[in-house]
Structures are given as C-alpha cells and as structure tokens.
Motif scaffolding. Structure first.
Motif, short mmCIF file in Angstrom:
data_model
loop_
_atom_site.label_atom_id
_atom_site.label_comp_id
_atom_site.label_asym_id
_atom_site.label_seq_id
_atom_site.Cartn_x
_atom_site.Cartn_y
_atom_site.Cartn_z
N GLY A 1 39.35 43.29 50.42
CA GLY A 1 39.45 42.87 49.02
C GLY A 1 38.20 42.05 48.76
N PHE B 1 35.64 39.40 45.91
CA PHE B 1 35.67 38.35 44.90
C PHE B 1 36.09 38.99 43.58
CE2 PHE B 1 32.09 36.52 47.63
CZ PHE B 1 32.96 35.68 48.31
N THR B 2 36.83 38.23 42.78
CA THR B 2 37.39 38.85 41.57
C THR B 2 36.49 38.67 40.35
OG1 THR B 2 38.57 36.82 41.08
CG2 THR B 2 39.77 38.51 42.32
N SER B 3 35.50 37.79 40.44
CA SER B 3 34.64 37.58 39.28
C SER B 3 33.24 37.26 39.74
CB SER B 3 35.17 36.42 38.44
OG SER B 3 35.08 35.23 39.19
N GLY C 1 33.15 33.64 40.66
CA GLY C 1 33.72 33.40 41.99
C GLY C 1 32.70 33.70 43.07
N GLN D 1 40.15 35.95 48.63
CA GLN D 1 40.38 35.53 47.24
C GLN D 1 41.10 34.20 47.15
OE1 GLN D 1 42.37 38.93 45.58
NE2 GLN D 1 40.54 40.18 45.76
N LYS D 2 42.19 34.06 47.89
CA LYS D 2 42.99 32.83 47.76
C LYS D 2 42.37 31.67 48.52
CE LYS D 2 47.48 34.73 46.71
NZ LYS D 2 48.01 35.83 47.53
N GLU E 1 37.32 32.16 47.69
CA GLU E 1 36.92 32.17 46.28
C GLU E 1 37.57 31.02 45.51
OE1 GLU E 1 37.61 35.85 44.20
OE2 GLU E 1 36.66 35.12 42.37
N LYS E 2 38.86 30.84 45.72
CA LYS E 2 39.57 29.82 44.95
C LYS E 2 39.06 28.42 45.28
CE LYS E 2 44.16 28.99 43.28
NZ LYS E 2 45.56 29.00 43.65
N TYR F 1 31.70 41.34 49.56
CA TYR F 1 32.83 41.02 48.67
C TYR F 1 32.42 41.00 47.20
CZ TYR F 1 34.64 39.07 53.09
OH TYR F 1 35.05 38.89 54.38
N ARG G 1 31.42 42.27 43.51
CA ARG G 1 31.81 43.43 42.70
C ARG G 1 30.60 44.32 42.39
NH1 ARG G 1 34.45 41.30 37.44
NH2 ARG G 1 32.31 40.55 37.29
#
Ligand code: PFF
Length: 451
Positions: free
Chosen positions: A6, A8-10, A13, A166-167, A170-171, A241, A243
C-alpha cells in the motif's frame, strides 16, 4: 509498479514523510556545529549550492527508482535491471549503510530523550557551565541510562513501523512535521529577540570566504547528503510508496527546501542565543548538549525554551529513525518473505546490538579503538566519508549512464503528462556534474583520512 505494502495516500503525506526523513538530528544537532566549525555564512552558502545542484537531482532519482520498481532498495535494482543483477549490490550497500547509521544515530536519540526529561525535571537549571558539562559527561559515559533511553527511542520507532505505511509512517509524519515547524518558529522568535542577537545572526549569514578550505567543501557536500537522507536507498523505499500522479520534481524541491529551511532556522535559534550569552559557537558536537543548556539557564523563559528545544529534536529524530528502520524492514520483508511485525522486531534487535556497542563506546568501551577511533566514531566516519558518497555515486551512475533515458523521462513526467523543462539540466547533472563532484569528495575523503 505498485508496492504491495500500500502507499502514501496523498502528495502531502509523501512529502511530509520524506521531509521527516530528511529533517533530523542532522539539521538541528549536526548542521549548526558543522557550520560553526567552518566559518558560518560561507559554509551556509556552499551548503545551499550543493543541496540544490546535486542533492535535489539525486533525491529525484531515488524517488524515481523507487516508484518505477515498487520495491525495496535491493529489489528495485533487480526489477529495473533484470539482466545485470550486479546492480543489486548497490541496494545491499545502501541497506548496510542505513543499518550502520541507525545504530550510531540511536545513541544521540537516546541522549535527546534524556534531555527532555532533564529539562522537565529541572535537572539542568541553576547549574554552572562546569556542572552542565559534568552532567553530560557523567550521563553519556554511563551504561544503564543511555542504553535505557536508547531502547525507549527504538521502541517508539518500531511501534510506528509496525503500524504500517499509512497508519504509522504517513499519519505520524503528517502530525509531527507541522508541530516541529511551529516549535521551531517559536524558538526562532525567542532567539532573535534576545539582546545581542545580531552578532549570532551575522555569524550565520555573513559569508567569510577566507574560512572556506577543502575541508569545508567536503563537509558541506557530506552534510548535504546526510541531511537529505540520500545515497542509501531510504528514498528508494519511500519512492515505492509515492502515488503515480505525484510530481517527483516538485516534491523533491519542496522536501529539499524544507530541509534547508529547518537547518537555517536551527542556526537562527541557536547562534543568537549562543552569542548573547557569551558561549563558544565552535564547540563542536557538544554544542547542543553542553553549550545550549548554559544559554537556557541564563535566559528568561529558559526552562520552557529548553523543553521545547529537546522535544523538537526528539520529533525530528523520530521521523528520521522511522525512515531508516523502514528501509531495512521493507528489504527484509520483501527479500525474505517475512511479515512486517516479524521483520520489524528482528531488524530492531539487530540494530540494537550494534547501537548498544556505540553507546558503550562513550564509557566502558572507550578504550576499544581502531586507528584511534571509537566504535561510534568508526561508524560515523565510515558512513559519512566513504559509504554515503560511494552509494550516491553508484546510484548516479546507474541513472545517468545505465538506466535508459527514455524510461527516466517517462517516470519523471508521469508518462508525459507533465512538462519536462527541468529534464535537460537534471540529466546533465546526473551524467557529469554529480559523478565528478562525488568522486572528488570520495577521493579527498580517503586522502584526508590517511594523512
Ligand atoms: N537526514 C537525517 C538527518 O538529517 O538527521 C539523517 C538520516 C536519515 C540519514 C535517514 C540517513 C537516513 F537514511
């Protein structure tokens, strides 16, 4: 290719995580004393040139290798160079370098945590400079407490890693990086409003080129690479990681600029205070632990300043140790097919063994030396002077001379959907400027250490 961990979501991030890796003890502990020892302003100028001329292109290359392959530092070269497997050695070299850096870096993170506690409990206040030095020496040459704090810091690091990309990574970066920035702004405001702050600022910003010698040039490039976390594949890992739609060129510029801004701000927070209270700006590695507490002791609001400073240093260090451990863990997970938690525990235990030896090299193992250097010094010099520049050189040669140019262009322009105005300059630097500069640093470093 996408990393099956998985990602990074942004874009924020990804930038926060990579900037978190870059911003660390290197900016706040190492940069000020290295600049102090090399004449201040002129060193700063040289440093900035290296960060943008050589650092940014290497950073972009590592992110590109990572994103294109979706792999850890070793697997990345296997995927991008399936016929010539030898390039995988570059990845191994990077993981090994990261392993060494994490081991000695964790010693200083332990000191930092101890200083948070000392600042909160008033253990540094009301002491004379001699007493402050004695506190530092007694603590750092001990066994139990430095190892205790080192273990706590490594436990926090591994906890973040176990929570995943992610959790965990990144967070935590998205929360900690803005906090760090705000704390830094507060420290700078306090420092520049001290009476006599001007002298410290002119030490940092007024270039005196008579102080620039070969050593200053070497130190500036070495510091730039260490500070940007390049040359060892940590950013290959993070790149895997990132995008597909993120702009790697833009991200690299933002990460490097933030990293440089924080280093300069650390200088702004430290030097005016050091000058205002008559301390020595060139005191070297102990600047933060022996000199600054005296400054805190003599200024109004010193205790709050001291707590804020060491908390900030701990945050900066944590996002860096997280990136180092992640690079080692992803390698172990993907290459040995282990679960994240298992890999994280094994890698932490391995680094802890070497890390404890480094801690003890300030005390009981002080006499264990090789060519006059303690275990800590050996790892520090070995990585900064030889392993990092050599790793960076190999990455640069791979990108500039081996990996097909059209593949690079394809990845950095997101399959030709972004403008590539920077590409010519980037490619020229990767082919000619960076290899020559790194080779010079490497040779000069080797010559200097055999003098
Ligand atoms: N860039 C970090 C700092 O300035 O403290 C140090 C660092 C982090 C070096 C991650 C290497 C690394 F892989």
């Amino acid at each position: 290719m996408k990393n099956n961990e998985g990602g990074f979501t942004s874009s924020f991030g990804a930038i926060a995580a990579a900037a978190g890796s870059a911003i660390g003890l290197g900016n706040i502990w190492r940069f000020p004393y290295t600049a102090g020892a090399n004449g201040g302003g002129a060193f700063l100028l040289l440093y900035i040139v290296f960060v943008f001329l050589i650092g940014v292109p290497i950073m972009m290359s590592e992110l590109t290798i990572g994103r294109r392959s979706g792999q850890n530092a070793v697997g990345a070269f296997r995927v991008l160079s399936p016929r010539q497997r030898g390039w995988m050695l570059v990845g191994f070299w990077g993981v090994l370098t990261t392993f060494f850096i994490y081991s000695f870096y964790s010693v200083i993170t332990g000191w930092t945590l101890d200083y948070v506690v000392l600042s909160c409990s008033g253990g540094l206040s009301g002491k004379t400079p001699e007493e402050v030095s004695a506190v530092f020496r007694e603590f750092s040459s001990g066994s139990f407490w430095p190892i205790f704090y080192q273990i706590i810091f490594m436990a926090i690091t591994v906890a973040v890693i176990m929570m995943g990309v992610q959790k965990g990574i990144e967070k935590s970066s998205k929360i900690l990086m803005p906090v760090l920035f705000l704390l830094m702004v507060a420290l700078c405001i306090r420092a520049v409003t001290l009476p006599g702050a001007g002298e410290g600022l002119s030490f940092l910003f007024k270039p005196d080129f008579s102080k620039v010698d070969g050593k200053a040039v070497l130190d500036a490039l070495g510091q730039a690479m260490f500070s940007l976390s390049i040359g060892l594949g940590v950013l290959i890992t993070y790149g895997s990681y990132v995008r597909k739609q993120d702009n790697l060129f833009r991200s690299s510029i933002i990460i490097a600029s933030t990293d440089t801004l924080i280093a300069v701000m650390a200088g702004v927070a430290i030097f005016p205070a050091v000058f205002a209270f008559g301390q020595d700006p060139t005191s070297g590695p102990s600047l933060v632990y022996e000199t600054l507490p005296n400054v805190f002791n003599s200024m109004p609001g010193g205790i709050a300043f001291s707590i804020a400073f060491f908390v900030l240093l701990s945050i900066a260090a944590l996002t860096s140790t997280v990136s180092m451990l992640e690079a080692i863990v992803l390698f172990v997970m993907q290459e040995f097919k282990l679960k994240r938690v298992t890999a994280a525990v094994l890698c932490t235990l391995a680094t802890l063994v070497l890390g404890i030896l480094c801690t003890l090299s300030f005390g009981p193992l002080k006499e264990v030396t090789f060519l006059g250097k303690t275990i800590f010094d050996i790892l520090d010099t070995l990585t900064a002077t030889y392993m990092l520049p050599l790793g960076a050189l190999a990455i640069v040669i791979f990108m500039g001379w081996f990996y097909p140019k059209k593949e690079v262009l394809d990845e950095v322009t997101n399959q030709h959907t972004l403008k590539a105005g920077f590409f010519k300059a980037y490619y020229f630097i990767m082919r000619y400027v960076a290899p020559v500069a790194l080779l010079c640093v490497l040779v000069a470093g080797i010559v200097a250490s055999f003098r």
